[in-house]
Scaffold this active site. Structure first.
Site, PDB file in Angstrom:
ATOM      1  N   SER A  52       1.092   1.718   3.649  1.00  0.00           N
ATOM      2  CA  SER A  52       1.669   0.698   4.519  1.00  0.00           C
ATOM      3  C   SER A  52       0.754   0.465   5.728  1.00  0.00           C
ATOM      4  O   SER A  52      -0.419   0.178   5.547  1.00  0.00           O
ATOM      5  CB  SER A  52       3.089   1.114   4.931  1.00  0.00           C
ATOM      6  OG  SER A  52       3.789   0.028   5.491  1.00  0.00           O
ATOM      7  N   ASP A 235       6.307  -2.203  -0.215  1.00  0.00           N
ATOM      8  CA  ASP A 235       5.816  -1.122   0.636  1.00  0.00           C
ATOM      9  C   ASP A 235       5.564   0.198  -0.105  1.00  0.00           C
ATOM     10  O   ASP A 235       6.422   0.706  -0.813  1.00  0.00           O
ATOM     11  CB  ASP A 235       6.843  -0.879   1.752  1.00  0.00           C
ATOM     12  CG  ASP A 235       6.260  -0.098   2.907  1.00  0.00           C
ATOM     13  OD1 ASP A 235       5.885   1.053   2.710  1.00  0.00           O
ATOM     14  OD2 ASP A 235       6.185  -0.663   4.014  1.00  0.00           O
TER      15      ASP A 235
END
Length: 372
Positions: A52, A235
């Site tokens: 991320s 993510d």
């Protein structure tokens, strides 16, 4: 003959708290530069991993960017990725009104109908669009391909269409022809915050299909399917918010040994307690509330990172093999997905205070000694 020491550098996900991570990294890099001015940070490590917002840092380091440049990226461009609340709300309303749906179908009798596509359109808008995120990543990483990076780089993400983890590796034929910014965006697209990132790359699909065909020949199952629109990724925190174990697995696979040193940077763990009443009474809108920093995401990613931290400690031989930077955010209530002025000021103040602590400075010294 002595084996070459193998070293891993790893960065957790954490939204705008990547500013804290970059600040902690800057001090390490400054001390290394004082000893070897011409040696970039990436040359000290065999494997660099990031998830991320941590993927932004990992990929920037692998490109040869300095920690100071990365810190300035979060400070200077954070508000483009996470626009202010008013602008985001206006954009959200605009996207809402542009949806093509029939308001006549919206009533209390069918609001919970899971097959009602009109209700889905109303209820499923992410808070931010991904325009700012994509523009910033393209500017920072240009059109460079993932496979052109020299260190072994690992970036987790999740393919929601095929319901499987994807660990992007720059030396893997499946992923090396992807643009760096695409790999990064695939790992940064947190559900409810951003739309999923769609990868539509013919070479990528060719390699995936080839692997699926080979698996079938070997009687191994493969559920791979690729829709015409491309594959949607979200993510990497849903796979490994702390990607250390992914990096250690690759170390074992590539170098036939566990690492001699792992330097792992968290993004700070929250310490705002969720009360008994809240834990029992919250529903979906409370757990996914952006103004509360999306508690569900924070709890999930903090728990995942802590579990990885525990396992890593058990696997490595000596305490000196593993250095983990992970401050507890007790002084400030930092919102993970916000770059408003107060939030950034609180985050910078916490970062500046933390890097003066004895705990931090002792860890920095240990890392520098191990690397030099």
């Amino acid at each position: 003959m002595f084996n070459k020491p193998r070293r891993i550098l790893s960065f957790d996900g954490g939204g705008i708290r990547g500013l804290l991570t970059a600040t902690m990294l800057e001090e390490v890099e400054d001390k290394l530069k004082a000893i070897n001015p011409d040696k970039p940070l990436k040359d000290y490590f065999d494997i660099i991993a990031g998830t991320s917002s941590g993927s932004i840092i990992a990929l920037a380091v692998a490109q040869g960017k300095s920690a100071r440049e990365i810190r300035n990226f979060f400070k200077g461009d954070g508000d483009r990725i996470f626009p202010d609340f008013k602008s985001s709300l206006i954009d959200l309303i605009k996207r809402f009104t542009e949806q093509d749906f029939d308001f006549n179908l919206f009533n209390l009798c069918n609001i919970f109908d899971k097959d009602n596509k009109e209700i889905d359109k109303i209820m499923s808008q992410p808070f931010y669009d991904d325009q700012g995120l994509e523009e910033v990543l393209k500017e920072k990483f240009s059109d460079q391909l993932f496979g052109e990076l020299k260190p072994l780089v690992i970036v987790p993400s999740y393919d929601v269409y095929n319901r499987q983890a994807t660990v992007f590796k720059n030396r893997d034929d499946r992923y090396k022809n992807l643009a760096i910014w695409q790999v990064c965006k695939a790992s940064c697209s947190a559900p409810t915050v951003f739309p999923a990132h769609i990868i539509n790359n013919d070479q990528f699909f060719y390699e995936l299909k080839k692997d699926a065909k080979e698996a079938k020949i070997l009687d191994k199952s493969s559920n791979l399917d690729i829709p015409n629109e491309g594959l949607p990724f979200v993510d990497g925190g849903f796979v490994a918010n702390n990607p250390v174990l992914c990096a250690m697995a690759e170390c074992q696979k590539n170098f036939k040994t566990l690492p001699d040193l792992v330097v792992s940077f968290g993004a700070g763990t929250g310490f705002k307690r969720i009360s008994v009443q809240q834990a029992q009474g919250w529903g979906a809108f409370n757990w996914a509330n952006l103004t509360r920093s999306i508690p569900l995401m924070d709890v999930f990613t903090d728990g995942s990172s802590d579990a990885t931290d525990y396992i890593t400690k058990q696997l490595l031989k000596q305490e000196t093999d593993y250095v983990r930077f992970q401050p507890i955010l007790v002084e400030k209530d930092v919102i993970t997905f916000s770059a408003d002025a107060k939030n950034m000021m609180d985050l910078e103040e916490f970062a500046d205070n933390y890097i003066t602590t004895k705990e931090y400075r002792d860890k920095v010294q240990k890392v520098v000694e191990e690397l030099t």
